[in-house]
Write an enzyme that holds these catalytic residues in place. Structure first.
Site, short mmCIF file in Angstrom:
data_model
loop_
_atom_site.label_atom_id
_atom_site.label_comp_id
_atom_site.label_asym_id
_atom_site.label_seq_id
_atom_site.Cartn_x
_atom_site.Cartn_y
_atom_site.Cartn_z
N ASP A 479 0.84 -1.21 0.00
CA ASP A 479 0.00 0.00 0.00
C ASP A 479 0.87 1.25 0.00
O ASP A 479 2.07 1.21 0.33
CB ASP A 479 -0.89 -0.04 1.25
CG ASP A 479 -2.20 0.68 1.05
OD1 ASP A 479 -2.30 1.49 0.11
OD2 ASP A 479 -3.13 0.44 1.84
N ASP A 549 -10.79 2.00 -3.05
CA ASP A 549 -11.31 1.71 -1.71
C ASP A 549 -12.83 1.67 -1.70
O ASP A 549 -13.44 1.31 -0.70
CB ASP A 549 -10.82 2.77 -0.72
CG ASP A 549 -9.43 2.43 -0.18
OD1 ASP A 549 -8.97 1.30 -0.40
OD2 ASP A 549 -8.81 3.31 0.44
C1 GLA Z 1 -5.71 1.90 2.20
C2 GLA Z 1 -6.15 0.69 1.40
C3 GLA Z 1 -7.19 -0.07 2.18
C4 GLA Z 1 -6.62 -0.50 3.51
C5 GLA Z 1 -6.12 0.72 4.27
C6 GLA Z 1 -5.38 0.32 5.53
O1 GLA Z 1 -6.71 2.83 2.29
O2 GLA Z 1 -6.60 1.06 0.14
O3 GLA Z 1 -7.62 -1.19 1.45
O4 GLA Z 1 -5.58 -1.41 3.30
O5 GLA Z 1 -5.24 1.50 3.48
O6 GLA Z 1 -4.90 1.40 6.22
#
Ligand code: GLA
Length: 732
Positions: A479, A549
């Site tokens: 990420d 997301d």
């Molecule tokens: C990002 C990712 C999510 C999750 C969060 C965790 O927003 O896109 O899927 O993993 O971080 O902090």
């Protein structure tokens, strides 16, 4: 595939399967764009299109009007400062502070294969004879600069791949202030501009506008390709649809700052350029040194957006994605982010794993919150030490327990970041990108690690690798949850601060290259606050990228339609989540969520121990559905049948196997309509002489009927209802 040079005509011709790209040399100096379009078997007469027989003529005939020539000639690679006032691709400053630059033709090479770009992602042939490359050499003797313009074509693709290398052959330092990677200078034919734009949780929506006079573009100076805009641009002829119309597209194989610009000029021409964004960029090119700019994939389609999409999909599947998972079903995963957020422990995860196994799920992914003392997003990034309060006995103990439940195991990491509240920051505050004397700008309470510095890259790599060596981990979700700001590095002198944005991206690439080299069986999924770094650059390292997301099935329709405009479905991270949806609060049927996620990598993002029994039962059916249809979704040809973004009622797409024997049609009725019968849809890409059997009821349809006359989808009651139709060819 053909690449040739005709000395008499001074014309280079590159042919792909169905397109030709022609370049001409005017006045033995100026490299001009002649043609990009349908394949030309006979090019007689085309040289006239360079218009060198019209005023202002070439400089050797009319030197007094050289400026007019420079400003009208369709330049293959325009440079700044010597009379071409349109958007340039190259600006180089000398030690004396001058910026004019005029690279002129000096020779060429044509060779088999396609060179890899040092430290950068790039498309590649598997065998050398699958690709051919033209390298045009240009020089500016005045400043000692050599420019290599490379064009590669593949035997099995309709794309032309371009890249640029600058070499300082002089004895003084040069400062590159702008180096774009591709330019397409054409007559304007009332083109429209198609781009992808959005926001967090709303990535890659298709947007178009007319190319009126002036400059129109998309860009990112956020240090990554971004949620907001995408390194893609296409010029489309008026009236272009999925199936008809001319499309000229560019897509940048890069993950950092970019600009893409179309400029409609005074003589009814349009120039489209793409490359690293010049804002905040300057590269110091010492004598003898070279700089390689990332590549741009150019695609021309004379059959609308659909053919363009399939050209990109095939190219990326065959010549960009390297993972051993490329042609395999990905393990169906369940991720605990939306299930627990930061509030979990070993027992909770094992409970999820146990229940998941019963439903046919194959891998548990532990998301954010397993390290340092991270119980919210305000600490511990950089401290990649397992939190034993949550996971007693450490990572290996958890992994072993999950494996004993019969699931594979995946892990979330955010290796590029550092929290001010971390041991790492206390030990190395200078490792965060920052400008001395200025308070750094926090985002999600975190700073970005200075990956332009090799020692930081080495440290981060060792932290990741130590974790992966410590337990049997099958998957990593990599990420990146903030964009870059305060881009200053203590690793470089003041004169090189303009290199940091690009060096950062090179650092990310170096890290991921090392990771997949040491752990070749690892399934890597990139992610950036959802889909902010969904680009061809990252695809070179990971076969899949988390799309957004936003897991709401209806919002996902537009996001996935825009993403699938360029990317094969097999690389779009898509999961079924719980309702009401955590991002938009919408309630959608469980089946619809499954059908929408099936158009991507497929998985779950919910607490399976807490959902209703009937939803749990549906997961069992959906995991079977995935195994049945995923090979087709992964390998097949994608056709867009209808777009909810246009009709405001329903969405529909189709995947057809390459031998045209199998078809999967997904239909989503977004809004119910009163007093309405069934809807007629015309399928695409089938064998017109074939006979197709619909799996659900055995009904038979000729390919011709399905494509020309149509297929009826019955009206459903209610919003957000979806339907999957699977056809197989049978013998007549
Ligand atoms: C990002 C990712 C999510 C999750 C969060 C965790 O927003 O896109 O899927 O993993 O971080 O902090």
């Amino acid at each position: 595939m053909r690449v040739e040079y005709n000395e008499k005509e001074n014309i280079f011709q590159l042919d792909t399967k169905t397109t030709s790209y022609l370049i001409g040399i005017a006045d033995h100096k100026y490299i001009g764009h002649i043609y990009y379009g349908k394949k030309l078997a006979d090019r007689r007469g085309i040289g006239a299109l360079l218009r060198t027989e019209e005023p202002p003529y070439v400089p050797s005939q009319n030197l007094r009007e050289k400026c007019s020539f420079m400003d009208t000639f369709p330049m293959e690679y325009p440079a700044w400062g010597v009379g071409d006032y349109r958007e340039s691709c190259l600006m180089v400053r000398t030690e004396e502070g001058h910026r004019a630059c005029e690279p002129v033709y000096a020779g060429y090479r044509i060779f088999d294969g396609k060179p890899q770009l040092d430290g950068l992602p790039s498309t590649f042939p598997t065998e050398e004879n699958e690709a051919k490359t033209l390298e045009i050499v240009c020089t500016d003797a005045c400043i000692g600069l050599k420019v290599l313009l490379r064009y590669s074509v593949f035997e099995d693709s309709d794309a032309v791949i371009r890249s640029v290398t600058l070499i300082n052959e002089g004895d003084k330092t040069l400062y590159i202030e702008k180096v774009l990677s591709a330019c397409l200078d054409m007559d304007n034919e009332d083109f429209e501009l198609l781009t992808l734009s959005g926001s967090w949780a709303r990535e890659r929506h298709m947007t178009s506008c007319p190319v009126t006079c002036g400059k129109h573009g998309v860009s990112s100076v956020r240090g990554e390709s971004s949620h907001q805009e995408h390194p893609f641009m296409a010029l489309t002829a008026p009236g272009t649809t999925q199936d008809y119309g001319a499309v000229y597209a560019m897509h940048f194989v890069y993950s950092g700052n970019f600009m893409a610009m179309a400029e409609a000029g005074q003589f009814d021409s349009v120039r489209m350029v793409m490359g690293i964004h010049p804002e905040g960029f300057e590269w110091v090119l010492m004598p003898g040194a070279s700089f390689v700019a990332p590549e741009v994939v150019c695609v021309y389609s004379d059959e609308g957006l659909g053919k363009m999409s399939r050209t990109f999909h095939d190219l990326y599947r065959e010549h960009l994605i390297r993972s051993p998972y490329l042609h395999k079903n990905r393990p169906i995963l369940i991720n605990n982010w939306e299930a627990t957020y930061f509030d979990f422990n070993t027992e909770k995860l094992v409970d999820i794993a146990r229940e998941a196994k019963k439903a046919g799920i194959e891998m548990l992914v532990m998301d954010d919150g397993w390290f340092g003392h991270r119980n919210s997003d305000d600490s511990s990034l950089g401290d990649w030490i397992v939190n034993e309060e949550k996971l007693p006995g450490g990572l290996k103990a958890l992994v072993d327990r999950v494996k004993s439940e019969g699931l594979m195991f995946g892990l979330w990491m955010e290796p590029e970041m550092i929290s001010p509240d971390s041991k790492l920051y206390r030990a190395h505050p200078d490792w965060a990108l920052h400008i001395p004397g200025r308070t750094g700008t926090l985002s999600r309470c975190q700073y970005v690690l200075d990956l332009s510095r090799p020692e930081v890259v080495d440290y981060v790599y060792e932290r990741i690798a130590t974790i992966l060596r410590s337990a049997d981990i099958d998957y990593v979700k990599w990420d990146m949850n903030r964009q870059l700001s305060d881009v200053g590095s203590l690793g470089f002198p003041s004169g090189q601060q303009g290199e940091i944005f690009h060096r950062y991206v090179l650092g990310v690439y170096a890290l991921q290259e090392r990771l997949i080299s040491e752990f070749p069986r690892l399934l890597l999924e990139n992610c950036s606050g959802g889909g902010a770094r969904f680009d061809p650059g990252m695809l070179y390292y990971s076969p899949q990228i988390w799309c957004s997301d936003d897991t709401d099935a209806i919002e996902r329709l537009a996001i996935q339609e825009g993403t699938a405009l360029l990317y094969p479905l097999c690389c779009m991270g898509a999961h079924v989540s719980d309702c009401p949806n955590h991002t938009v609060g919408r309630m959608t049927p469980f089946a619809t969520r499954g059908h929408v996620a099936l158009a991507g990598t497929f998985g779950y993002e919910l607490d399976i121990t807490k959902i209703s029994e009937s939803d749990r039962e549906q997961i069992k059916e959906q995991t079977l559905m995935y195994h049945k249809y995923h090979p087709l979704v992964r390998e097949g040809d994608y056709y867009r049948i209808a777009s909810w973004q246009h009709n405001h009622l329903y969405d529909c797409w189709e995947v057809v196997s390459s031998n045209r024997r199998e078809v999967l049609l997904t239909y989503v009725q977004v809004l119910a309509q009163a007093n309405f019968k069934s809807r007629k849809l015309r399928l695409k890409g089938l064998d017109p002489n074939g006979l197709y059997r619909l799996e659900e009821n055995g009904a038979l349809y000729s390919g011709q009927v399905l494509m020309s006359a149509g297929f009826l989808v019955k009206r459903s009651f209610g919003d957000f209802v979806s339907h999957l139709f699977h056809f197989e060819q049978v013998e007549a």
